[in-house]
Motif scaffolding. Sequence first.
Motif, short mmCIF file in Angstrom:
data_model
loop_
_atom_site.label_atom_id
_atom_site.label_comp_id
_atom_site.label_asym_id
_atom_site.label_seq_id
_atom_site.Cartn_x
_atom_site.Cartn_y
_atom_site.Cartn_z
N GLY A 100 52.43 15.78 33.32
CA GLY A 100 52.75 15.88 31.85
C GLY A 100 53.93 16.58 31.47
N SER A 101 54.04 17.23 29.90
CA SER A 101 55.00 17.87 30.40
C SER A 101 54.34 19.52 30.10
CB SER A 101 55.66 17.43 28.72
OG SER A 101 54.84 17.44 27.84
N ASN A 102 53.16 19.72 29.71
CA ASN A 102 52.88 20.73 29.22
C ASN A 102 52.49 21.20 30.33
OD1 ASN A 102 50.85 23.25 29.04
ND2 ASN A 102 50.46 21.96 26.81
N PRO A 103 52.47 22.70 30.67
CA PRO A 103 52.03 23.25 32.51
C PRO A 103 50.35 23.50 32.41
CG PRO A 103 53.67 25.00 31.18
CD PRO A 103 54.13 23.53 30.41
N ARG A 104 50.02 24.06 31.59
CA ARG A 104 48.75 23.85 31.52
C ARG A 104 48.26 23.00 31.50
NH1 ARG A 104 45.46 25.37 26.03
NH2 ARG A 104 44.18 26.70 28.40
N PHE A 105 48.05 21.64 31.66
CA PHE A 105 47.10 20.37 31.78
C PHE A 105 47.35 20.69 33.44
CE2 PHE A 105 50.23 18.12 29.04
CZ PHE A 105 49.22 17.88 27.17
N ALA A 132 43.80 20.91 35.55
CA ALA A 132 42.87 20.22 36.71
C ALA A 132 42.42 21.37 38.01
CB ALA A 132 44.72 19.52 37.02
N ILE A 133 43.49 22.35 38.36
CA ILE A 133 43.56 23.16 39.51
C ILE A 133 41.89 24.25 39.66
CG2 ILE A 133 43.91 24.84 40.70
CD1 ILE A 133 47.49 24.17 40.33
N ALA A 134 42.01 24.67 37.90
CA ALA A 134 40.69 24.67 37.49
C ALA A 134 39.40 24.32 37.65
CB ALA A 134 41.04 25.62 36.33
N LEU A 135 39.23 23.21 37.12
CA LEU A 135 38.30 21.80 37.30
C LEU A 135 38.21 22.04 38.49
CD1 LEU A 135 36.86 20.54 35.50
CD2 LEU A 135 37.58 18.59 35.32
N SER A 143 29.34 8.41 40.08
CA SER A 143 29.57 9.15 39.14
C SER A 143 28.33 9.49 38.51
CB SER A 143 30.49 9.07 38.70
OG SER A 143 31.93 8.63 39.42
N ASP A 144 27.83 10.53 38.63
CA ASP A 144 27.17 11.48 37.35
C ASP A 144 27.33 11.34 35.83
OD1 ASP A 144 24.78 10.94 38.98
OD2 ASP A 144 25.58 12.98 39.88
N ALA A 145 29.16 11.83 36.06
CA ALA A 145 29.47 11.45 34.44
C ALA A 145 30.69 11.98 34.26
CB ALA A 145 29.23 13.14 33.90
N PHE A 146 31.23 11.56 33.31
CA PHE A 146 32.95 11.09 33.66
C PHE A 146 33.43 12.41 31.83
CE2 PHE A 146 30.20 7.45 33.59
CZ PHE A 146 31.15 6.66 34.73
N VAL A 147 35.11 12.79 33.03
CA VAL A 147 35.43 14.00 31.96
C VAL A 147 37.05 13.13 32.19
CG1 VAL A 147 36.61 16.31 32.25
CG2 VAL A 147 34.22 15.81 32.92
N ALA A 148 38.08 12.73 30.82
CA ALA A 148 39.16 12.81 30.79
C ALA A 148 40.21 13.82 30.68
CB ALA A 148 39.02 11.65 29.74
N LEU A 149 40.92 14.67 31.90
CA LEU A 149 41.84 15.02 31.61
C LEU A 149 43.27 14.65 30.75
CD1 LEU A 149 41.43 17.24 35.15
CD2 LEU A 149 41.68 18.21 32.95
N PRO A 150 44.35 15.13 30.60
CA PRO A 150 45.46 14.46 30.35
C PRO A 150 45.87 13.07 30.90
CG PRO A 150 45.49 17.21 29.14
CD PRO A 150 43.89 16.56 30.34
N GLY A 151 46.35 12.06 29.80
CA GLY A 151 46.82 10.62 30.83
C GLY A 151 47.22 9.90 30.34
#
Length: 201
Positions: free
Chosen positions: A16-21, A25-28, A101-109
């Motif tokens: 992506g274009s935003n370094p926060r993405f 991901a690393i923090a998660l 999986s017990d749960a689902f998370v959507a990061l940017p994509g």
Amino acid sequence: MNQIKTVCVYCGSGSGSNPRFVEAAIALGKVFAENSIRLVYGGGSVGLMGAVAKSVLDHGGAVTGIIPDFLANRERMNPNLTELVVTPDMHERKRLMFERSDAFVALPGGVGTLEELVEQMTWQQLGRHTKPVLLANIDDFWEPLIALLTHMRANQFIRPALDVEVLKAERVEDVLPRLRAAAALAPAGTQEMAPDVARRL
């Protein structure tokens, strides 16, 4: 009470274009490893997919990658995972990601991330499972989707009896607590889709 031991993360094979993405991901990944949460993801080593998996492994956690054979080269299949499953097609990949999986998370994509996310939302809406589904709304990335869901409700295409129960977290540190709180409220035994149903979807 249902416990969260494994979490499937849907996210982009690009950064992506935003370094926060990438930072998110690393923090998660670090949060998962520190809380002994196994990551289930698409098996690639590039983009946000690669960042979250590497972070889990770098912090001593476990990762299951599930990738169809036709994407092994395109998404640079990661051979260094705790477990790597290669499937013959996308349907088998998605079925296994659901089952493990017990749960689902959507990061940017992109479109693939959106498709996998919406499929879980649909199965939940139709009563096929009660596993938590959460949008990691990093820098408001998912706001257009949230607005679309509101628009669908306003036009009565999402009716009260079939509402979409999607969680949201703007900060990575809120992801796991919200998943756990939602899982704790789900009736025991309702988080799993019947095996015959799962095979048909």
